[in-house]
Motif scaffolding. Structure first.
Motif, PDB file in Angstrom:
ATOM      1  N   SER A  18       0.825  -1.209   0.000  1.00  0.00           N
ATOM      2  CA  SER A  18       0.000   0.000   0.000  1.00  0.00           C
ATOM      3  C   SER A  18       0.862   1.263   0.000  1.00  0.00           C
ATOM      4  CB  SER A  18      -0.959  -0.001   1.199  1.00  0.00           C
ATOM      5  OG  SER A  18      -0.249  -0.015   2.417  1.00  0.00           O
ATOM      6  N   ILE A  19       1.976   1.240   0.740  1.00  0.00           N
ATOM      7  CA  ILE A  19       2.873   2.406   0.770  1.00  0.00           C
ATOM      8  C   ILE A  19       3.499   2.630  -0.600  1.00  0.00           C
ATOM      9  CG2 ILE A  19       5.072   3.255   1.691  1.00  0.00           C
ATOM     10  CD1 ILE A  19       4.268   1.892   4.338  1.00  0.00           C
ATOM     11  N   LEU A  20       3.944   1.560  -1.227  1.00  0.00           N
ATOM     12  CA  LEU A  20       4.568   1.684  -2.537  1.00  0.00           C
ATOM     13  C   LEU A  20       3.640   2.374  -3.526  1.00  0.00           C
ATOM     14  CD1 LEU A  20       7.250   0.669  -4.014  1.00  0.00           C
ATOM     15  CD2 LEU A  20       5.778  -1.105  -4.977  1.00  0.00           C
ATOM     16  N   MET A  21       2.384   1.928  -3.592  1.00  0.00           N
ATOM     17  CA  MET A  21       1.450   2.514  -4.543  1.00  0.00           C
ATOM     18  C   MET A  21       1.031   3.919  -4.148  1.00  0.00           C
ATOM     19  SD  MET A  21       1.131   0.806  -7.188  1.00  0.00           S
ATOM     20  CE  MET A  21      -0.064   1.960  -7.837  1.00  0.00           C
ATOM     21  N   THR A  22       0.879   4.163  -2.862  1.00  0.00           N
ATOM     22  CA  THR A  22       0.501   5.502  -2.415  1.00  0.00           C
ATOM     23  C   THR A  22       1.592   6.502  -2.753  1.00  0.00           C
ATOM     24  OG1 THR A  22      -0.816   4.589  -0.590  1.00  0.00           O
ATOM     25  CG2 THR A  22      -0.182   6.895  -0.420  1.00  0.00           C
ATOM     26  N   GLU A  23       2.854   6.115  -2.555  1.00  0.00           N
ATOM     27  CA  GLU A  23       3.971   7.017  -2.835  1.00  0.00           C
ATOM     28  C   GLU A  23       4.243   7.165  -4.328  1.00  0.00           C
ATOM     29  OE1 GLU A  23       6.392   6.536   1.382  1.00  0.00           O
ATOM     30  OE2 GLU A  23       7.148   5.506  -0.393  1.00  0.00           O
ATOM     31  N   TYR A  24       3.760   6.252  -5.132  1.00  0.00           N
ATOM     32  CA  TYR A  24       3.892   6.345  -6.583  1.00  0.00           C
ATOM     33  C   TYR A  24       2.789   7.194  -7.220  1.00  0.00           C
ATOM     34  CZ  TYR A  24       7.587   3.199  -8.348  1.00  0.00           C
ATOM     35  OH  TYR A  24       8.784   2.647  -8.722  1.00  0.00           O
ATOM     36  N   SER A  25       1.647   7.323  -6.548  1.00  0.00           N
ATOM     37  CA  SER A  25       0.438   7.843  -7.202  1.00  0.00           C
ATOM     38  C   SER A  25       0.368   9.359  -7.207  1.00  0.00           C
ATOM     39  CB  SER A  25      -0.801   7.295  -6.485  1.00  0.00           C
ATOM     40  OG  SER A  25      -0.776   5.887  -6.438  1.00  0.00           O
ATOM     41  N   PRO A  26      -0.264   9.953  -8.234  1.00  0.00           N
ATOM     42  CA  PRO A  26      -0.542  11.394  -8.232  1.00  0.00           C
ATOM     43  C   PRO A  26      -1.556  11.729  -7.138  1.00  0.00           C
ATOM     44  CG  PRO A  26      -1.584  10.325 -10.118  1.00  0.00           C
ATOM     45  CD  PRO A  26      -0.704   9.294  -9.478  1.00  0.00           C
ATOM     46  N   PRO A  27      -1.428  12.869  -6.466  1.00  0.00           N
ATOM     47  CA  PRO A  27      -2.247  13.167  -5.284  1.00  0.00           C
ATOM     48  C   PRO A  27      -3.750  13.088  -5.503  1.00  0.00           C
ATOM     49  CG  PRO A  27      -0.449  14.736  -5.464  1.00  0.00           C
ATOM     50  CD  PRO A  27      -0.433  13.927  -6.729  1.00  0.00           C
ATOM     51  N   ASN A  28      -4.257  13.611  -6.615  1.00  0.00           N
ATOM     52  CA  ASN A  28      -5.707  13.661  -6.807  1.00  0.00           C
ATOM     53  C   ASN A  28      -6.314  12.317  -7.183  1.00  0.00           C
ATOM     54  OD1 ASN A  28      -4.481  13.678  -9.331  1.00  0.00           O
ATOM     55  ND2 ASN A  28      -6.121  14.876 -10.274  1.00  0.00           N
ATOM     56  N   LYS A  29      -5.465  11.307  -7.439  1.00  0.00           N
ATOM     57  CA  LYS A  29      -5.960   9.960  -7.745  1.00  0.00           C
ATOM     58  C   LYS A  29      -5.337   8.917  -6.824  1.00  0.00           C
ATOM     59  CE  LYS A  29      -6.721  10.982 -12.653  1.00  0.00           C
ATOM     60  NZ  LYS A  29      -6.396  10.588 -14.057  1.00  0.00           N
ATOM     61  N   ARG A  30      -4.839   9.374  -5.699  1.00  0.00           N
ATOM     62  CA  ARG A  30      -4.099   8.500  -4.793  1.00  0.00           C
ATOM     63  C   ARG A  30      -4.976   7.392  -4.212  1.00  0.00           C
ATOM     64  NH1 ARG A  30      -1.238  12.208  -0.858  1.00  0.00           N
ATOM     65  NH2 ARG A  30       0.148  12.650  -2.621  1.00  0.00           N
ATOM     66  N   GLY A  31      -6.208   7.726  -3.867  1.00  0.00           N
ATOM     67  CA  GLY A  31      -7.105   6.718  -3.305  1.00  0.00           C
ATOM     68  C   GLY A  31      -7.377   5.593  -4.280  1.00  0.00           C
ATOM     69  N   PHE A  32      -7.597   5.957  -5.561  1.00  0.00           N
ATOM     70  CA  PHE A  32      -7.884   4.948  -6.577  1.00  0.00           C
ATOM     71  C   PHE A  32      -6.671   4.065  -6.844  1.00  0.00           C
ATOM     72  CE2 PHE A  32      -7.599   3.830 -11.136  1.00  0.00           C
ATOM     73  CZ  PHE A  32      -8.636   2.911 -11.190  1.00  0.00           C
ATOM     74  N   TYR A  33      -5.525   4.680  -7.134  1.00  0.00           N
ATOM     75  CA  TYR A  33      -4.341   3.892  -7.465  1.00  0.00           C
ATOM     76  C   TYR A  33      -3.861   3.053  -6.275  1.00  0.00           C
ATOM     77  CZ  TYR A  33      -3.618   5.946 -12.071  1.00  0.00           C
ATOM     78  OH  TYR A  33      -3.753   6.307 -13.390  1.00  0.00           O
ATOM     79  N   ALA A  34      -3.957   3.620  -5.084  1.00  0.00           N
ATOM     80  CA  ALA A  34      -3.514   2.878  -3.895  1.00  0.00           C
ATOM     81  C   ALA A  34      -4.427   1.692  -3.598  1.00  0.00           C
ATOM     82  CB  ALA A  34      -3.459   3.810  -2.687  1.00  0.00           C
ATOM     83  N   SER A  35      -5.657   1.732  -4.116  1.00  0.00           N
ATOM     84  CA  SER A  35      -6.573   0.607  -3.895  1.00  0.00           C
ATOM     85  C   SER A  35      -6.302  -0.568  -4.833  1.00  0.00           C
ATOM     86  CB  SER A  35      -8.028   1.059  -4.072  1.00  0.00           C
ATOM     87  OG  SER A  35      -8.338   1.288  -5.444  1.00  0.00           O
ATOM     88  N   LEU A  36      -5.582  -0.322  -5.933  1.00  0.00           N
ATOM     89  CA  LEU A  36      -5.395  -1.369  -6.933  1.00  0.00           C
ATOM     90  C   LEU A  36      -4.674  -2.610  -6.406  1.00  0.00           C
ATOM     91  CD1 LEU A  36      -4.625   0.687 -10.179  1.00  0.00           C
ATOM     92  CD2 LEU A  36      -6.801  -0.248  -9.362  1.00  0.00           C
ATOM     93  N   PRO A  37      -3.620  -2.456  -5.574  1.00  0.00           N
ATOM     94  CA  PRO A  37      -3.019  -3.681  -5.033  1.00  0.00           C
ATOM     95  C   PRO A  37      -4.005  -4.523  -4.238  1.00  0.00           C
ATOM     96  CG  PRO A  37      -1.571  -1.823  -4.670  1.00  0.00           C
ATOM     97  CD  PRO A  37      -2.869  -1.266  -5.179  1.00  0.00           C
ATOM     98  N   PHE A  38      -5.043  -3.860  -3.699  1.00  0.00           N
ATOM     99  CA  PHE A  38      -6.019  -4.604  -2.918  1.00  0.00           C
ATOM    100  C   PHE A  38      -6.917  -5.454  -3.804  1.00  0.00           C
ATOM    101  CE2 PHE A  38      -6.065  -2.189   1.344  1.00  0.00           C
ATOM    102  CZ  PHE A  38      -4.689  -2.050   1.291  1.00  0.00           C
ATOM    103  N   LEU A  39      -6.883  -5.187  -5.125  1.00  0.00           N
ATOM    104  CA  LEU A  39      -7.551  -6.111  -6.041  1.00  0.00           C
ATOM    105  C   LEU A  39      -6.835  -7.459  -6.026  1.00  0.00           C
ATOM    106  CD1 LEU A  39      -8.352  -3.901  -9.156  1.00  0.00           C
ATOM    107  CD2 LEU A  39      -9.925  -4.717  -7.401  1.00  0.00           C
TER     108      LEU A  39
END
Length: 479
Positions: free
Chosen positions: A163-184
């Motif tokens: 979750s940290i890896l994806m959150t730190e990679y993601s653009p701020p305004n889409k952070r919730g969406f991209y950070a949720s993808l590993p949870f798929l």
């Protein structure tokens, strides 16, 4: 295409050549690497949940009383959760000192090897239909416990790192969406485990008398190989690389976490009680309950329920991530927690009715919407709570302490409740004994959920905050 994973306020004069940039390709590779690792963790999680409910009792903890065997089986399930905070502390420190990628490689190897080895264990009594027909007595549960401990230590930092890896990679305004993808990956792992168990069980109702119960565990090695391949080719997290470039690595992350981040830790623990507790209760305890003598459902009902629930969760998780980007982390998380609260008693009552169709429907709703709705909006939320220098350790410790307090102990308490109600009703030989235990189990789940809902009212919304800020969200909110 180049993305900006940190706040625009810090991107200007400091964005020189030694600060890494993130491309769309990097983001895609990170999503795949994190997701497959998450798939392995939750394949193991769902696998162990199903095995604890269905096969570990007679194989490793034989007893004349089925309730006693169930309690002992869930006790080993709990042990895996009990050691997760130790893994979270150990690997979390390494993640903040040596990097996210290093720890993600170490944890995936530990979990995959441990799960595969469970499929090679001799059992308590042995069976003529098994590859190892002779039993080894008490050595069998001891070896199972040791492998469960290794599995738990690795899992203690795996999901936090993804979750940290994806959150730190993601653009701020889409952070919730991209950070949720590993949870798929969680859903993929859960569905895979359930399907494997369903196929193995099909036509083999007495699976504990054969070697087939080993197949799902041995299959872990396949996911492990794919996950290792993907993670070897990952780049380090942009936030950690900036800490390295600026010589800001915290050499005492645990000390500083306890000194400055206790409010964030407590809120992180409170936020996860409802999600983690319900996940374990519906994936493990509910299966044991509906297949008990009191309810009497036969067949692979647990595996089928998880397939439908995880399929629904795969839809809900990215939606929850997008909703958290639009309406905020706190409001989105709280809404899914309220759904779990109001549905707890109706769902557990439905489980007591002995209907196969109704059981599949309510477990799918409970997990797919309530539990995994919180899960999908949680990834960016938890990561944004902590500052950059102790983020890995903070998220790991908060996640895993809550896992012990809710996820690990909930099925154990539930199994104990069932055993007590069975005894009160006259014992396992009395028809319907233990049927009314659903009331107490639902009540326990409501207590966990109320704690989480209360926590959302004292937690600032950290949406879109600067991930390079060394301060926690609570400290930044107060300044």
């Amino acid at each position: 295409m180049t993305l900006n994973p940190h706040s625009p306020s810090t991107a200007g004069p400091e964005a020189h050549t030694d600060i890494p940039v993130v491309t769309t390709k990097d983001l895609r590779k990170a999503a795949w690497g994190a997701s497959v690792g998450s798939a392995l963790e939750y394949y193991d999680f769902a696998l162990y949940s199903l095995a604890s409910a269905l096969v570990f009792g007679p194989l490793f903890f034989p007893s004349e009383n089925a309730s006693t065997g169930l309690v002992l089986s869930f006790a080993t399930y709990f042990i895996g959760f009990a050691v997760r905070p130790l893994g979270g502390v150990f690997f979390g420190r390494l993640g903040d000192r040596l990097g996210r990628k290093f720890v993600l490689m170490a944890t995936i190897i530990m979990m995959g090897v441990a799960s595969t080895c469970i499929g090679l264990l001799p059992t308590y009594h042995g069976s003529e239909g098994d590859w190892y027909s002779g039993g080894v007595g008490m050595l069998a549960p001891i070896l199972l416990i040791l492998l469960r401990i290794v599995q738990g230590l690795g899992a203690g930092a795996e999901m936090a790192g993804a979750s940290i890896l994806m959150t730190e990679y993601s653009p701020p305004n889409k952070r919730g969406f991209y950070a949720s993808l590993p949870f798929l990956g969680v859903q993929v792992g859960t569905v895979t485990a359930a399907l494997v168990y369903f196929l193995v069980y099909r036509g083999h109702s007495e699976i504990t008398d054969t070697w087939l119960w080993r197949v799902p565990f041995l299959a872990s090695v396949v996911i492990l190989g794919v996950a290792m391949y993907l993670r070897v080719n990952l780049k380090e997290s942009p936030t950690f690389k900036k800490l390295e470039v600026r010589d800001q690595i915290d050499e005492r992350p645990l000390h500083n976490l306890l000194a400055h981040s206790r409010p964030s830790l407590l809120r992180g623990i409170g936020l996860r009680l409802a999600e983690n507790g319900s996940s374990s209760m519906y994936q493990a305890l509910a299966v044991a309950y509906v297949t008990s003598a009191a309810v009497g459902i036969k067949g692979p009902i647990g595996a089928l329920s998880l397939v439908f629930a995880a399929s629904l969760g795969a839809i809900v998780i990215p939606i929850a991530g997008k909703l958290s980007d639009r309406f905020g982390r706190v409001r989105t998380y709280r809404a899914f927690a309220y759904f779990q609260l109001v549905s707890a008693f109706p769902i557990w009552w439905a489980l007591s009715q002995g209907s196969v169709v109704l059981t599949i429907v309510v477990i799918s709703l409970a997990l797919g919407i309530g539990t995994w709705g919180m899960f999908g909006s949680q990834s960016a939320f938890m990561c944004e709570l902590f500052g950059s220098r102790q983020r890995y350790l903070g998220v790991s410790v908060a996640r895993e302490i809550s896992a012990v307090l809710s996820g690990g102990i909930a099925p154990l308490i539930g199994a104990w409740i069932i055993a007590m109600v069975v005894a009160t009703d006259g014992g396992p030989d009395v028809p319907g004994a233990g049927l009314g235990s659903w009331v107490f189990i639902a009540g326990y789940l409501c207590i966990l959920t109320l704690i989480t809902i209360g926590t959302t009212y004292i937690t600032p919304d950290p949406i879109n905050r600067d991930l390079d800020d060394p301060r926690d969200a609570i400290a930044a909110d107060r300044s």
